[in-house]
Motif scaffolding. Structure first.
Motif, PDB file in Angstrom:
ATOM      1  N   ILE A 140       0.864  -1.178   0.000  1.00  0.00           N
ATOM      2  CA  ILE A 140       0.000   0.000   0.000  1.00  0.00           C
ATOM      3  C   ILE A 140       0.903   1.232   0.000  1.00  0.00           C
ATOM      4  N   GLU A 141       0.757   2.057  -1.010  1.00  0.00           N
ATOM      5  CA  GLU A 141       1.640   3.204  -1.167  1.00  0.00           C
ATOM      6  C   GLU A 141       1.333   4.308  -0.167  1.00  0.00           C
ATOM      7  N   ASN A 142       0.063   4.526   0.126  1.00  0.00           N
ATOM      8  CA  ASN A 142      -0.305   5.584   1.057  1.00  0.00           C
ATOM      9  C   ASN A 142       0.070   5.153   2.478  1.00  0.00           C
ATOM     10  N   SER A 143       0.890   5.984   3.154  1.00  0.00           N
ATOM     11  CA  SER A 143       1.402   5.602   4.468  1.00  0.00           C
ATOM     12  C   SER A 143       0.298   5.522   5.525  1.00  0.00           C
ATOM     13  N   SER A 144      -0.691   6.415   5.432  1.00  0.00           N
ATOM     14  CA  SER A 144      -1.784   6.396   6.406  1.00  0.00           C
ATOM     15  C   SER A 144      -2.626   5.143   6.245  1.00  0.00           C
ATOM     16  N   ASN A 145      -2.968   4.820   5.001  1.00  0.00           N
ATOM     17  CA  ASN A 145      -3.750   3.597   4.747  1.00  0.00           C
ATOM     18  C   ASN A 145      -2.950   2.347   5.121  1.00  0.00           C
ATOM     19  N   ARG A 146      -1.649   2.415   4.893  1.00  0.00           N
ATOM     20  CA  ARG A 146      -0.811   1.260   5.213  1.00  0.00           C
ATOM     21  C   ARG A 146      -0.781   1.026   6.721  1.00  0.00           C
ATOM     22  N   GLN A 147      -0.735   2.092   7.506  1.00  0.00           N
ATOM     23  CA  GLN A 147      -0.702   1.961   8.956  1.00  0.00           C
ATOM     24  C   GLN A 147      -2.032   1.449   9.499  1.00  0.00           C
ATOM     25  N   VAL A 148      -3.124   1.944   8.929  1.00  0.00           N
ATOM     26  CA  VAL A 148      -4.450   1.491   9.365  1.00  0.00           C
ATOM     27  C   VAL A 148      -4.635   0.012   9.051  1.00  0.00           C
ATOM     28  N   THR A 149      -4.232  -0.393   7.856  1.00  0.00           N
ATOM     29  CA  THR A 149      -4.352  -1.802   7.471  1.00  0.00           C
ATOM     30  C   THR A 149      -3.481  -2.693   8.351  1.00  0.00           C
ATOM     31  N   TYR A 150      -2.295  -2.222   8.685  1.00  0.00           N
ATOM     32  CA  TYR A 150      -1.407  -3.003   9.550  1.00  0.00           C
ATOM     33  C   TYR A 150      -2.036  -3.211  10.927  1.00  0.00           C
ATOM     34  N   SER A 151      -2.608  -2.163  11.500  1.00  0.00           N
ATOM     35  CA  SER A 151      -3.200  -2.276  12.831  1.00  0.00           C
ATOM     36  C   SER A 151      -4.367  -3.255  12.825  1.00  0.00           C
ATOM     37  N   LYS A 152      -5.227  -3.170  11.793  1.00  0.00           N
ATOM     38  CA  LYS A 152      -6.390  -4.060  11.734  1.00  0.00           C
ATOM     39  C   LYS A 152      -5.970  -5.509  11.548  1.00  0.00           C
ATOM     40  N   ARG A 153      -5.058  -5.756  10.616  1.00  0.00           N
ATOM     41  CA  ARG A 153      -4.662  -7.133  10.327  1.00  0.00           C
ATOM     42  C   ARG A 153      -3.821  -7.727  11.458  1.00  0.00           C
ATOM     43  N   ARG A 154      -3.052  -6.886  12.090  1.00  0.00           N
ATOM     44  CA  ARG A 154      -2.277  -7.381  13.229  1.00  0.00           C
ATOM     45  C   ARG A 154      -3.213  -7.823  14.344  1.00  0.00           C
ATOM     46  N   SER A 155      -4.221  -7.024  14.623  1.00  0.00           N
ATOM     47  CA  SER A 155      -5.186  -7.398  15.657  1.00  0.00           C
ATOM     48  C   SER A 155      -5.904  -8.680  15.282  1.00  0.00           C
ATOM     49  N   GLY A 156      -6.214  -8.846  13.986  1.00  0.00           N
ATOM     50  CA  GLY A 156      -6.890 -10.065  13.538  1.00  0.00           C
ATOM     51  C   GLY A 156      -6.013 -11.292  13.707  1.00  0.00           C
TER      52      GLY A 156
END
Length: 213
Positions: free
Chosen positions: A11-27
């Motif tokens: 994911i090129e956008n850093s904000s979207n990349r951080q949000v996706t990381y937090s969600k998937r990490r929690s999952g």
């Protein structure tokens, strides 16, 4: 309407990349906890984000070290390089050396010597005799120092006593002695000289002059 498929790429956008990381990490952490509880499995998950921050999970019934040891045995892969193996061997050597020294200290204090043989007891006796000899030699070094210290204390005590006698002399007595005559003055001087240590007494330059008075 169903969810669309997301193309798996960075994911090129850093904000979207951080949000996706937090969600998937929690999952992932949630799934690891669930499989650990439901299936009585031993699970460990370690995640590092792109900045190096770590998030981990390990089953309560085990530890990460135990899981890594088990993985090392079953997979046959070497998890530690030669440097870590050398450090591990050095730690074991130091532990053995420490145990040996602790045993020797107990023997020197007279403990745990029932299992020692005759040769070991002879070595222990020699070590104790050498220690006693060194201790006596060290004590003899302090004897001259203590004597000198005591002599200094005695000299200082004598000087303090002389100063104390000086402080108790009444200065008005000397003035009255001068007014009442030389006899009283000479008596005061005589008393003062009798209290003065011999080293502090002033000797006359011409002793023969004393016979004229």
């Amino acid at each position: 309407m169903g969810r669309g498929k997301i193309e798996i790429k960075r994911i090129e956008n850093s904000s979207n990349r951080q949000v996706t990381y937090s969600k998937r990490r929690s999952g992932i952490m949630k799934k690891a906890k669930e499989i650990s509880v439901l299936c009585d499995a031993q699970v460990s998950v370690i995640i590092f984000n792109n900045s190096g921050k770590m998030h981990d999970f390990c089953s309560p019934s085990t530890t990460l070290i135990d899981l890594l040891d088990q993985y090392h045995k079953l997979s046959g892969k070497k998890l530690w390089d030669a440097k870590h193996e050398h450090l591990d061997n050095e730690i074991n050597r130091i532990k053995k050396e420490n145990d040996r020294m602790q045993t020797e200290l107990r023997h020197l204090s007279g403990e745990d010597i029932t299992t020692s043989n005759y040769k070991e007891l002879m070595v222990l006796e020699e070590a104790l005799e050498n220690g006693i000899s060194s201790l006596k030699a060290k004590q003899m070094e302090f004897v001259p120092m203590m004597r000198k210290h005591n002599e200094m204390l005695e000299d200082e005590n004598q000087g303090l006593q002389f100063k104390l006698r000086q402080m108790h002399l009444d200065p008005m007595d000397d003035q009255n002695g001068l007014e009442n005559g030389d006899v009283y003055h000479q008596q005061g001087v005589g008393d003062y000289e009798s209290q003065m240590p011999f080293a502090f007494r002033v000797q006359p330059m011409q002793p023969n002059l004393q016979d004229r008075f």
